[in-house]
Design a protein around this motif. Structure first.
Motif, PDB file in Angstrom:
ATOM      1  N   LEU A 107       0.827  -1.205   0.000  1.00 41.00           N
ATOM      2  CA  LEU A 107       0.000   0.000   0.000  1.00 41.00           C
ATOM      3  C   LEU A 107       0.866   1.262   0.000  1.00 41.00           C
ATOM      4  CD1 LEU A 107      -2.880   1.109   0.147  1.00 41.00           C
ATOM      5  CD2 LEU A 107      -2.665   1.066   2.628  1.00 41.00           C
ATOM      6  N   ALA A 108       1.954   1.263   0.758  1.00 39.46           N
ATOM      7  CA  ALA A 108       2.847   2.422   0.794  1.00 39.46           C
ATOM      8  C   ALA A 108       3.500   2.660  -0.562  1.00 39.46           C
ATOM      9  CB  ALA A 108       3.913   2.217   1.867  1.00 39.46           C
ATOM     10  N   VAL A 109       3.944   1.602  -1.225  1.00 39.19           N
ATOM     11  CA  VAL A 109       4.552   1.747  -2.553  1.00 39.19           C
ATOM     12  C   VAL A 109       3.521   2.234  -3.566  1.00 39.19           C
ATOM     13  CG1 VAL A 109       5.593   0.440  -4.463  1.00 39.19           C
ATOM     14  CG2 VAL A 109       6.396   0.096  -2.127  1.00 39.19           C
ATOM     15  N   ALA A 110       2.298   1.735  -3.484  1.00 39.91           N
ATOM     16  CA  ALA A 110       1.244   2.173  -4.406  1.00 39.91           C
ATOM     17  C   ALA A 110       0.933   3.643  -4.222  1.00 39.91           C
ATOM     18  CB  ALA A 110      -0.015   1.325  -4.195  1.00 39.91           C
ATOM     19  N   VAL A 111       0.838   4.096  -2.982  1.00 37.77           N
ATOM     20  CA  VAL A 111       0.573   5.519  -2.718  1.00 37.77           C
ATOM     21  C   VAL A 111       1.739   6.366  -3.206  1.00 37.77           C
ATOM     22  CG1 VAL A 111       0.307   7.225  -0.863  1.00 37.77           C
ATOM     23  CG2 VAL A 111      -1.016   5.112  -0.821  1.00 37.77           C
ATOM     24  N   TYR A 112       2.969   5.907  -2.987  1.00 38.64           N
ATOM     25  CA  TYR A 112       4.138   6.656  -3.448  1.00 38.64           C
ATOM     26  C   TYR A 112       4.171   6.765  -4.974  1.00 38.64           C
ATOM     27  CZ  TYR A 112       8.973   7.882  -4.358  1.00 38.64           C
ATOM     28  OH  TYR A 112      10.099   8.495  -4.814  1.00 38.64           O
ATOM     29  N   CYS A 113       3.849   5.667  -5.653  1.00 37.85           N
ATOM     30  CA  CYS A 113       3.866   5.687  -7.119  1.00 37.85           C
ATOM     31  C   CYS A 113       2.758   6.576  -7.670  1.00 37.85           C
ATOM     32  CB  CYS A 113       3.719   4.277  -7.666  1.00 37.85           C
ATOM     33  SG  CYS A 113       5.177   3.254  -7.400  1.00 37.85           S
ATOM     34  N   ILE A 114       1.605   6.544  -7.077  1.00 36.07           N
ATOM     35  CA  ILE A 114       0.495   7.363  -7.567  1.00 36.07           C
ATOM     36  C   ILE A 114       0.771   8.845  -7.344  1.00 36.07           C
ATOM     37  CG2 ILE A 114      -1.931   7.940  -7.137  1.00 36.07           C
ATOM     38  CD1 ILE A 114      -2.375   4.936  -6.626  1.00 36.07           C
ATOM     39  N   THR A 115       1.267   9.206  -6.188  1.00 34.96           N
ATOM     40  CA  THR A 115       1.530  10.623  -5.912  1.00 34.96           C
ATOM     41  C   THR A 115       2.797  11.102  -6.595  1.00 34.96           C
ATOM     42  OG1 THR A 115       2.680  10.073  -3.858  1.00 34.96           O
ATOM     43  CG2 THR A 115       0.330  10.577  -3.709  1.00 34.96           C
ATOM     44  N   GLY A 116       3.718  10.226  -6.921  1.00 42.00           N
ATOM     45  CA  GLY A 116       4.969  10.625  -7.567  1.00 42.00           C
ATOM     46  C   GLY A 116       4.771  11.047  -9.011  1.00 42.00           C
ATOM     47  N   HIS A 117       3.749  10.562  -9.701  1.00 43.31           N
ATOM     48  CA  HIS A 117       3.537  10.900 -11.107  1.00 43.31           C
ATOM     49  C   HIS A 117       2.923  12.285 -11.302  1.00 43.31           C
ATOM     50  CE1 HIS A 117       4.803   7.078 -12.604  1.00 43.31           C
ATOM     51  NE2 HIS A 117       3.989   6.435 -11.782  1.00 43.31           N
ATOM     52  N   ASP A 118       2.337  12.841 -10.281  1.00 46.99           N
ATOM     53  CA  ASP A 118       1.709  14.156 -10.428  1.00 46.99           C
ATOM     54  C   ASP A 118       2.737  15.285 -10.510  1.00 46.99           C
ATOM     55  OD1 ASP A 118      -1.078  13.328  -8.267  1.00 46.99           O
ATOM     56  OD2 ASP A 118      -0.805  13.067 -10.428  1.00 46.99           O
ATOM     57  N   ARG A 119       3.955  15.071 -10.119  1.00 46.05           N
ATOM     58  CA  ARG A 119       4.973  16.124 -10.134  1.00 46.05           C
ATOM     59  C   ARG A 119       5.384  16.514 -11.560  1.00 46.05           C
ATOM     60  NH1 ARG A 119       8.741  13.495  -5.511  1.00 46.05           N
ATOM     61  NH2 ARG A 119       7.260  13.719  -3.820  1.00 46.05           N
ATOM     62  N   GLY A 120       5.404  15.593 -12.483  1.00 45.27           N
ATOM     63  CA  GLY A 120       5.844  15.870 -13.844  1.00 45.27           C
ATOM     64  C   GLY A 120       4.777  16.504 -14.712  1.00 45.27           C
ATOM     65  N   ARG A 121       3.577  16.670 -14.233  1.00 48.55           N
ATOM     66  CA  ARG A 121       2.483  17.190 -15.045  1.00 48.55           C
ATOM     67  C   ARG A 121       2.268  18.692 -14.891  1.00 48.55           C
ATOM     68  NH1 ARG A 121      -2.060  12.490 -14.001  1.00 48.55           N
ATOM     69  NH2 ARG A 121      -0.867  10.806 -14.909  1.00 48.55           N
ATOM     70  N   THR A 122       3.088  19.365 -14.142  1.00 52.14           N
ATOM     71  CA  THR A 122       2.899  20.810 -13.969  1.00 52.14           C
ATOM     72  C   THR A 122       3.252  21.536 -15.256  1.00 52.14           C
ATOM     73  OG1 THR A 122       5.131  21.037 -13.091  1.00 52.14           O
ATOM     74  CG2 THR A 122       3.337  20.730 -11.487  1.00 52.14           C
ATOM     75  N   SER A 123       2.530  22.548 -15.544  1.00 51.44           N
ATOM     76  CA  SER A 123       2.732  23.315 -16.767  1.00 51.44           C
ATOM     77  C   SER A 123       3.468  24.607 -16.456  1.00 51.44           C
ATOM     78  CB  SER A 123       1.361  23.637 -17.390  1.00 51.44           C
ATOM     79  OG  SER A 123       1.543  24.463 -18.501  1.00 51.44           O
ATOM     80  N   ARG A 124       4.331  25.048 -17.363  1.00 55.16           N
ATOM     81  CA  ARG A 124       5.066  26.294 -17.167  1.00 55.16           C
ATOM     82  C   ARG A 124       4.369  27.479 -17.826  1.00 55.16           C
ATOM     83  NH1 ARG A 124      11.412  24.694 -17.477  1.00 55.16           N
ATOM     84  NH2 ARG A 124      11.284  22.933 -16.092  1.00 55.16           N
ATOM     85  N   ALA A 125       3.260  27.226 -18.448  1.00 54.63           N
ATOM     86  CA  ALA A 125       2.527  28.314 -19.102  1.00 54.63           C
ATOM     87  C   ALA A 125       2.013  29.312 -18.079  1.00 54.63           C
ATOM     88  CB  ALA A 125       1.375  27.759 -19.921  1.00 54.63           C
ATOM     89  N   SER A 126       1.730  28.870 -16.877  1.00 54.78           N
ATOM     90  CA  SER A 126       1.212  29.791 -15.861  1.00 54.78           C
ATOM     91  C   SER A 126       2.270  30.812 -15.459  1.00 54.78           C
ATOM     92  CB  SER A 126       0.737  29.016 -14.642  1.00 54.78           C
ATOM     93  OG  SER A 126       1.827  28.306 -14.080  1.00 54.78           O
ATOM     94  N   ASP A 127       3.566  30.468 -15.551  1.00 52.10           N
ATOM     95  CA  ASP A 127       4.620  31.428 -15.226  1.00 52.10           C
ATOM     96  C   ASP A 127       4.658  32.561 -16.249  1.00 52.10           C
ATOM     97  OD1 ASP A 127       6.924  28.837 -14.146  1.00 52.10           O
ATOM     98  OD2 ASP A 127       5.302  29.880 -13.094  1.00 52.10           O
TER      99      ASP A 127
END
Length: 80
Positions: free
Chosen positions: A49-69
């Motif tokens: 369960l800990a590895v699954a939560v880490y993998c799911i939350t770890g993928h959201d970091r690469g999806r940020t867009s720089r257009a807002s800057d």
């Protein structure tokens, strides 16, 4: 413990009675291998369960867009 072989003698006659007594109707015996299996299964499930939560939350970091800057730039030349 009421279990055992009981004897009764009356008038020269001897009768015996074998008593089997169970203390608990719904009891189960838990030995050391069963307890260790439960503990190991719990640890493995927690790690999974800990590895699954880490993998799911770890993928959201690469999806940020720089257009807002770029949208927040001030249009004044003095500040640029």
């Amino acid at each position: 413990d009421p279990r055992g072989l009981y004897m009764c003698e009356t008038g020269g006659k001897r009768k015996s009675l074998q008593v089997h007594y169970r203390m608990c109707q719904n009891c189960i015996e838990v030995d050391a291998p069963t307890i260790s299996g439960i503990v190991i299964a719990d640890v493995v499930a927690t790690l999974f369960l800990a590895v699954a939560v880490y993998c799911i939350t770890g993928h959201d970091r690469g999806r940020t867009s720089r257009a807002s800057d770029r949208q927040n730039l001030i249009a004044n030349e003095l500040y640029q």
